[in-house]
Write an enzyme that holds these catalytic residues in place. Structure first.
Site, PDB file in Angstrom:
ATOM      1  N   LYS A  66      30.549  41.707  43.514  1.00 24.29           N
ATOM      2  CA  LYS A  66      29.766  41.475  42.389  1.00 24.29           C
ATOM      3  C   LYS A  66      28.316  40.927  42.892  1.00 24.29           C
ATOM      4  O   LYS A  66      28.705  39.871  43.522  1.00 24.29           O
ATOM      5  CB  LYS A  66      30.787  41.394  41.038  1.00 24.29           C
ATOM      6  CG  LYS A  66      29.279  41.305  39.794  1.00 24.29           C
ATOM      7  CD  LYS A  66      29.837  41.211  38.226  1.00 24.29           C
ATOM      8  CE  LYS A  66      28.727  41.434  37.646  1.00 24.29           C
ATOM      9  NZ  LYS A  66      29.521  40.912  36.119  1.00 24.29           N
ATOM     10  N   ILE A  98      40.645  44.927  39.930  1.00 25.29           N
ATOM     11  CA  ILE A  98      41.341  46.069  39.382  1.00 25.29           C
ATOM     12  C   ILE A  98      40.980  47.110  39.787  1.00 25.29           C
ATOM     13  O   ILE A  98      40.860  47.542  38.660  1.00 25.29           O
ATOM     14  CB  ILE A  98      40.998  45.377  37.509  1.00 25.29           C
ATOM     15  CG1 ILE A  98      40.454  43.616  37.889  1.00 25.29           C
ATOM     16  CG2 ILE A  98      41.744  45.473  37.052  1.00 25.29           C
ATOM     17  CD1 ILE A  98      41.891  42.986  38.253  1.00 25.29           C
ATOM     18  N   ASP A 142      30.539  37.717  25.633  1.00 29.64           N
ATOM     19  CA  ASP A 142      29.939  39.319  25.678  1.00 29.64           C
ATOM     20  C   ASP A 142      31.097  39.703  26.132  1.00 29.64           C
ATOM     21  O   ASP A 142      31.418  41.305  26.428  1.00 29.64           O
ATOM     22  CB  ASP A 142      28.905  39.608  27.021  1.00 29.64           C
ATOM     23  CG  ASP A 142      28.584  40.888  26.786  1.00 29.64           C
ATOM     24  OD1 ASP A 142      28.231  41.524  26.265  1.00 29.64           O
ATOM     25  OD2 ASP A 142      28.218  41.472  28.488  1.00 29.64           O
ATOM     26  N   ASN A 147      33.728  45.591  28.434  1.00 28.77           N
ATOM     27  CA  ASN A 147      34.228  44.100  29.719  1.00 28.77           C
ATOM     28  C   ASN A 147      35.927  43.522  29.962  1.00 28.77           C
ATOM     29  O   ASN A 147      36.078  42.890  29.968  1.00 28.77           O
ATOM     30  CB  ASN A 147      33.170  43.385  29.538  1.00 28.77           C
ATOM     31  CG  ASN A 147      31.489  42.990  29.972  1.00 28.77           C
ATOM     32  OD1 ASN A 147      31.613  43.608  30.767  1.00 28.77           O
ATOM     33  ND2 ASN A 147      31.053  41.949  29.484  1.00 28.77           N
ATOM     34  N   ASP A 159      33.140  40.343  33.471  1.00 30.97           N
ATOM     35  CA  ASP A 159      31.740  39.944  33.362  1.00 30.97           C
ATOM     36  C   ASP A 159      32.818  37.985  32.951  1.00 30.97           C
ATOM     37  O   ASP A 159      31.629  38.027  32.216  1.00 30.97           O
ATOM     38  CB  ASP A 159      31.299  40.316  32.313  1.00 30.97           C
ATOM     39  CG  ASP A 159      30.792  41.385  33.291  1.00 30.97           C
ATOM     40  OD1 ASP A 159      30.030  40.544  34.565  1.00 30.97           O
ATOM     41  OD2 ASP A 159      29.472  42.139  31.940  1.00 30.97           O
TER      42      ASP A 159
HETATM   43  P1  ADP Z   1      28.129  43.958  34.407  1.00 34.98           P
HETATM   44  O1  ADP Z   1      27.367  42.638  34.253  1.00 34.98           O
HETATM   45  O2  ADP Z   1      27.115  45.473  34.917  1.00 34.98           O
HETATM   46  O3  ADP Z   1      28.640  44.557  33.213  1.00 34.98           O
HETATM   47  P2  ADP Z   1      31.285  44.305  34.719  1.00 34.98           P
HETATM   48  O4  ADP Z   1      31.777  42.799  35.702  1.00 34.98           O
HETATM   49  O5  ADP Z   1      31.246  44.157  34.106  1.00 34.98           O
HETATM   50  O6  ADP Z   1      28.822  44.090  35.557  1.00 34.98           O
HETATM   51  O7  ADP Z   1      31.280  44.929  35.857  1.00 34.98           O
HETATM   52  C1  ADP Z   1      30.941  46.713  36.199  1.00 34.98           C
HETATM   53  C2  ADP Z   1      31.592  47.426  35.843  1.00 34.98           C
HETATM   54  O8  ADP Z   1      32.063  47.194  37.282  1.00 34.98           O
HETATM   55  C3  ADP Z   1      33.507  47.667  35.158  1.00 34.98           C
HETATM   56  O9  ADP Z   1      33.394  48.402  34.713  1.00 34.98           O
HETATM   57  C4  ADP Z   1      34.403  48.276  36.656  1.00 34.98           C
HETATM   58  O10 ADP Z   1      34.099  49.774  36.038  1.00 34.98           O
HETATM   59  C5  ADP Z   1      33.587  47.670  37.668  1.00 34.98           C
HETATM   60  N1  ADP Z   1      34.107  46.061  37.934  1.00 34.98           N
HETATM   61  C6  ADP Z   1      34.053  45.114  37.579  1.00 34.98           C
HETATM   62  N2  ADP Z   1      34.683  43.669  38.035  1.00 34.98           N
HETATM   63  C7  ADP Z   1      35.444  44.423  39.169  1.00 34.98           C
HETATM   64  C8  ADP Z   1      36.747  44.687  39.495  1.00 34.98           C
HETATM   65  N3  ADP Z   1      37.532  43.031  39.839  1.00 34.98           N
HETATM   66  N4  ADP Z   1      38.033  45.495  39.704  1.00 34.98           N
HETATM   67  C9  ADP Z   1      37.513  46.769  39.764  1.00 34.98           C
HETATM   68  N5  ADP Z   1      36.376  47.102  39.057  1.00 34.98           N
HETATM   69  C10 ADP Z   1      35.374  46.261  38.756  1.00 34.98           C
HETATM   70 MG    MG Z   2      30.037  44.404  31.778  1.00 36.43          MG
END
Ligand code: ADP
Ligand code: MG
Length: 303
Positions: A66, A98, A142, A147, A159
C-alpha cells in the site's frame, strides 16, 4: 520497471509505473534489492489516499503493498483479524495479501454471504473490535463493510494504519461510529444484532475477561433472541440518544462525579451514564461498597 524479470504485461507495468512518483520508486527499488518482494504485478486499488499493489516474493508468497499519497505513518501493532504488516518504509506499507493468485478477497460489501455466514461474521467482527480496543488499545475509526475483506470463511479488517490510539480525544466517538456502521450493515442483511449501546459496552467493558467473554456473548445472544427480530422502538430511541450523546472518557471530564456515584450505589437509573462501563466505575464501586451487613455494622459503630 519494478519487476525484475518479467518482460510481458508491459502495458500493465507502464500503468503501474505512471502512478509511482520518484521517491516511492526509490523505496520500492530498495525493497526489491533487499528481496522484500521479487515482482510487483499490478494495481489492485487506487484510492483517494493510497494505491494498493499486488506483489510476489521469489518463493511465490503474495503481498499487498500500500502506497500512501501522504507520508508520516506510525506503525501500529499487528492487530487481530487484519493482514499482518511486514514492513513500513516512509509511506510504503508491505503486508500479507488477503486473497489468492492475484485476486484480492472481496470486500464484505461485495461478498454476498449467506445469513449463516453473516451471523458468524458479525460475532467474529465484534470480537475483533473488542480485541483491537482492549489489547491493541486502538479504535479503527473507519470501520465498515468497505474496509473488511472476506476470505476463506473469515473477516479481515483493512485500513488499520489510520486507526487512532485510545488517548485520542475523539477515540470513543470514532468507536461509536464504527459500532453504528457495523450494526447497520449486519442488521440490514438480516442478522439480529445488539443495540449500539450494547455493542459499545461490550467493546469497552474492562471487566469482561478472555474467560468470561463467551458467556457474556451467550447472555447477549439470549437477550437478542428474546427481543425478537426487530429492535423495539424504545431501544431504537435509546440508541439514537446514545449516538448523539457526549461520552466522558475519564472521571476528570465527568461533571457531577459524586451525584453519579450516589445514583449508582443507591440503585437509581443509570442508563444514561455512558462512562460507567468504560472507566470500570460500576465494578469498582460494587467491590468497594460495603455489603448491607457491613453497613449495619458500621452504623452500629457510628462510623
Ligand atoms: P484505501 O485507503 O484506498 O481505502 P484500503 O486499505 O481500504 O485502501 O484498500 C483498498 C483495496 O485494496 C481493498 O478494498 C482491497 O481490494 C485491496 N487491499 C488492501 N489491502 C489488501 C490486502 N492486504 N490484501 C488484499 N487486498 C488488499
Ligand atoms: Mg479503505
Amino acid at each position: 520497471a519494478i519487476g525484475k524479470t518479467r518482460t510481458t504485461e508491459k502495458a500493465d507495468r507502464a500503468t503501474v509505473e505512471q502512478a509511482i512518483d520518484p521517491r516511492t520508486r526509490m523505496v520500492l527499488f530498495k525493497m526489491l534489492n533487499r528481496g522484500v518482494f521479487h515482482d510487483m504485478n499490478g494495481c489492485i486499488s487506487t484510492g483517494k489516499e493510497a494505491n494498493v499493489y499486488h506483489a510476489t516474493k521469489s518463493d511465490g508468497q503474495e503481498l499487498a503493498i500500500k502506497v500512501y499519497k501522504t507520508s508520516v505513518l506510525v506503525f501500529k501493532l499487528k492487530a487481530a483479524g487484519s493482514p499482518t504488516p511486514l514492513l513500513l518504509r516512509l509511506h510504503v506499507l508491505v503486508m500479507e495479501f488477503i486473497g489468492k493468485a492475484g485476486w484480492a478477497a472481496p470486500r464484505l460489501k461485495d461478498a454476498a454471504l449467506s445469513l449463516d455466514k453473516l451471523r458468524e461474521g458479525y460475532l467474529e467482527m465484534i470480537l475483533v473490535m473488542r480485541t483491537l480496543y482492549q489489547k491493541c488499545k486502538l479504535v479503527h475509526g473507519d470501520l465498515s463493510e468497505y474496509n473488511i475483506l472476506y476470505f476463506e470463511g473469515h473477516l479481515y479488517i483493512i485500513d488499520v494504519s489510520q486507526s487512532v490510539d485510545l488517548d485520542h480525544p475523539h477515540a470513543l466517538d470514532f468507536l461509536r461510529e464504527d459500532c453504528v456502521h457495523i450494526s447497520d450493515f449486519f442488521r440490514k442483511h438480516g442478522v439480529a444484532v445488539m443495540t449500539i449501546r450494547e455493542l459499545f459496552d461490550f467493546i469497552v467493558d474492562p471487566s469482561i475477561t478472555d474467560e468470561s467473554v463467551e458467556s457474556y456473548l451467550e447472555e447477549v445472544q439470549q437477550k437478542i433472541l428474546a427481543r425478537g427480530d426487530v429492535i423495539s422502538q424504545e431501544d431504537e430511541i435509546a440508541d439514537s440518544v446514545f449516538v448523539q450523546s457526549f461520552i466522558p472518557k475519564t472521571l476528570d471530564s465527568v461533571k457531577n462525579v459524586e451525584e453519579d456515584i450516589d445514583r449508582i450505589t443507591s440503585g437509581k437509573d443509570t442508563g444514561n451514564m455512558y462512562y460507567q462501563t468504560i472507566t470500570g466505575l460500576k465494578e469498582a464501586l460494587s467491590m468497594t461498597q460495603p455489603s448491607p451487613v457491613e453497613k449495619q455494622h458500621l452504623q452500629e459503630q457510628n462510623l
